[in-house]
Design a protein around this motif. Sequence first.
Motif, mmCIF file in Angstrom:
data_model
loop_
_atom_site.group_PDB
_atom_site.id
_atom_site.type_symbol
_atom_site.label_atom_id
_atom_site.label_comp_id
_atom_site.label_asym_id
_atom_site.label_seq_id
_atom_site.Cartn_x
_atom_site.Cartn_y
_atom_site.Cartn_z
ATOM 1 N N GLU A 131 -12.030 -3.116 6.008
ATOM 2 C CA GLU A 131 -12.915 -2.856 7.141
ATOM 3 C C GLU A 131 -12.280 -1.852 8.107
ATOM 4 O O GLU A 131 -12.912 -0.911 8.561
ATOM 5 C CB GLU A 131 -13.111 -4.171 7.906
ATOM 6 N N ARG A 132 -10.990 -2.088 8.402
ATOM 7 C CA ARG A 132 -10.308 -1.228 9.371
ATOM 8 C C ARG A 132 -10.074 0.164 8.820
ATOM 9 O O ARG A 132 -10.184 1.149 9.543
ATOM 10 C CB ARG A 132 -8.992 -1.867 9.816
ATOM 11 N N VAL A 133 -9.741 0.256 7.526
ATOM 12 C CA VAL A 133 -9.573 1.580 6.932
ATOM 13 C C VAL A 133 -10.895 2.337 7.017
ATOM 14 O O VAL A 133 -10.957 3.470 7.478
ATOM 15 C CB VAL A 133 -9.108 1.487 5.452
ATOM 16 N N VAL A 177 -3.871 8.497 5.788
ATOM 17 C CA VAL A 177 -2.593 7.779 5.879
ATOM 18 C C VAL A 177 -2.564 6.900 7.120
ATOM 19 O O VAL A 177 -2.211 5.715 7.063
ATOM 20 C CB VAL A 177 -1.398 8.771 5.872
ATOM 21 N N MET A 178 -2.982 7.478 8.258
ATOM 22 C CA MET A 178 -2.967 6.692 9.495
ATOM 23 C C MET A 178 -3.948 5.531 9.425
ATOM 24 O O MET A 178 -3.680 4.445 9.946
ATOM 25 C CB MET A 178 -3.272 7.575 10.712
ATOM 26 N N ALA A 179 -5.083 5.760 8.771
ATOM 27 C CA ALA A 179 -6.069 4.684 8.641
ATOM 28 C C ALA A 179 -5.478 3.530 7.841
ATOM 29 O O ALA A 179 -5.601 2.364 8.226
ATOM 30 C CB ALA A 179 -7.335 5.211 7.962
ATOM 31 N N PHE A 180 -4.808 3.862 6.748
ATOM 32 C CA PHE A 180 -4.192 2.804 5.947
ATOM 33 C C PHE A 180 -3.088 2.097 6.720
ATOM 34 O O PHE A 180 -2.989 0.873 6.714
ATOM 35 C CB PHE A 180 -3.641 3.369 4.632
ATOM 36 N N MET A 181 -2.250 2.893 7.386
ATOM 37 C CA MET A 181 -1.126 2.275 8.086
ATOM 38 C C MET A 181 -1.606 1.386 9.230
ATOM 39 O O MET A 181 -1.029 0.336 9.494
ATOM 40 C CB MET A 181 -0.154 3.350 8.613
ATOM 41 N N VAL A 223 0.844 -1.192 0.000
ATOM 42 C CA VAL A 223 0.000 0.000 0.000
ATOM 43 C C VAL A 223 0.886 1.251 0.000
ATOM 44 O O VAL A 223 1.562 1.551 0.984
ATOM 45 C CB VAL A 223 -0.943 0.002 1.227
ATOM 46 N N ASP A 224 0.894 1.943 -1.123
ATOM 47 C CA ASP A 224 1.704 3.156 -1.286
ATOM 48 C C ASP A 224 0.855 4.350 -0.850
ATOM 49 O O ASP A 224 -0.071 4.743 -1.553
ATOM 50 C CB ASP A 224 2.104 3.275 -2.774
ATOM 51 N N VAL A 225 1.148 4.907 0.317
ATOM 52 C CA VAL A 225 0.308 5.994 0.831
ATOM 53 C C VAL A 225 0.887 7.362 0.482
ATOM 54 O O VAL A 225 2.011 7.470 0.005
ATOM 55 C CB VAL A 225 0.087 5.895 2.374
ATOM 56 N N ALA A 226 0.105 8.401 0.737
ATOM 57 C CA ALA A 226 0.560 9.764 0.476
ATOM 58 C C ALA A 226 1.576 10.200 1.536
ATOM 59 O O ALA A 226 1.701 9.580 2.589
ATOM 60 C CB ALA A 226 -0.641 10.706 0.487
#
Length: 273
Positions: free
Chosen positions: A263-265, A132-136, A122-125
Amino acid sequence: MAKASIQIIGVASGKGGVGKTTVSINLAVKLASLGKKVMIFDADLGLANAQLALGIRAPFNFSHVMSGEKTLSEVIIDGPSGVKLVPGASGIQHMASLTGTETAGIIQAFSEIEDELDYLIVDVAAGLSDAVMAFMSACQYRIVVLKNEPYSIADAYGTIKVMMQHNLDRILLVPNGVESQKEGERLYTSINSVIQNFLGGQVKYLYSISADDMVVRSIKASQPLVTYAPTSAASRDFTQLAKQVMALDSEVPMSGKIQFFVERVASQMANRD
Ligand SMILES: Nc1ncnc2c1ncn2[C@@H]1O[C@H](COP(=O)(O)OP(=O)(O)OP(=O)(O)O)[C@@H](O)[C@H]1O
Ligand SMILES: [Mg+2]
């Protein structure tokens, strides 16, 4: 024997332009060329960086999945060495506004492709937005890319600090643009000792990527470095990096559950203040 679980690896930095997309796509293509089934999720809002770097053009992107115009499988495109890409879109920002039914649909779509994948990268901004925190938070491992420069080090430290405040562990450092592995190792050792002293946690060292003009040339040629210049110094580093990633313990919570990722994102985005 049952298939090994999927590994979901987020790639963040803090400061922009330090090499997240370069690391994401070259790690992904290298893992794929080593026989792994890999998909990149371009979660960099707005900029369709990953497809440019892979040299592919996507007619549709994740926003079309969010709007219901396309299914996930319809927007996924194939890149070099069989890497798959979910092209990014600013629509990802609006994950919080998805209805329960929409979220369920996307989760379902991700879980249908789960069996076919070993890694989701997952390449985030850049920066530390809620997205970003949600993805991480939703990833199992978090790679922090940094350069051996004051602003990049400060931002990487800030990113790690926020991650640790969110109780995120399994944070892995990848120094980029180094003159030698020694330089990268030293950078890791010093930042890790600051983290130990001030945050009381630890990060893990993965591998460093050399400063290499071939990286710039590969980007101009719209090809991943590892296929454009496989014998270059940075390419060899990506081979080692991929091997380090393959050596990571796969028995971590939520492994094998790509739907948990979505789900978590979605729930993180919905619960933010
Ligand atoms: N190892 C390297 N050696 C030489 N140049 C590099 C290296 N890694 C990255 N670069 C240069 O840095 C630029 C930025 O890299 P990249 O796009 O991967 O950063 P990013 O962190 O994804 O940026 P953004 O925050 O804008 O998404 C590249 O265009 C390339 O010119
Ligand atoms: Mg990028």
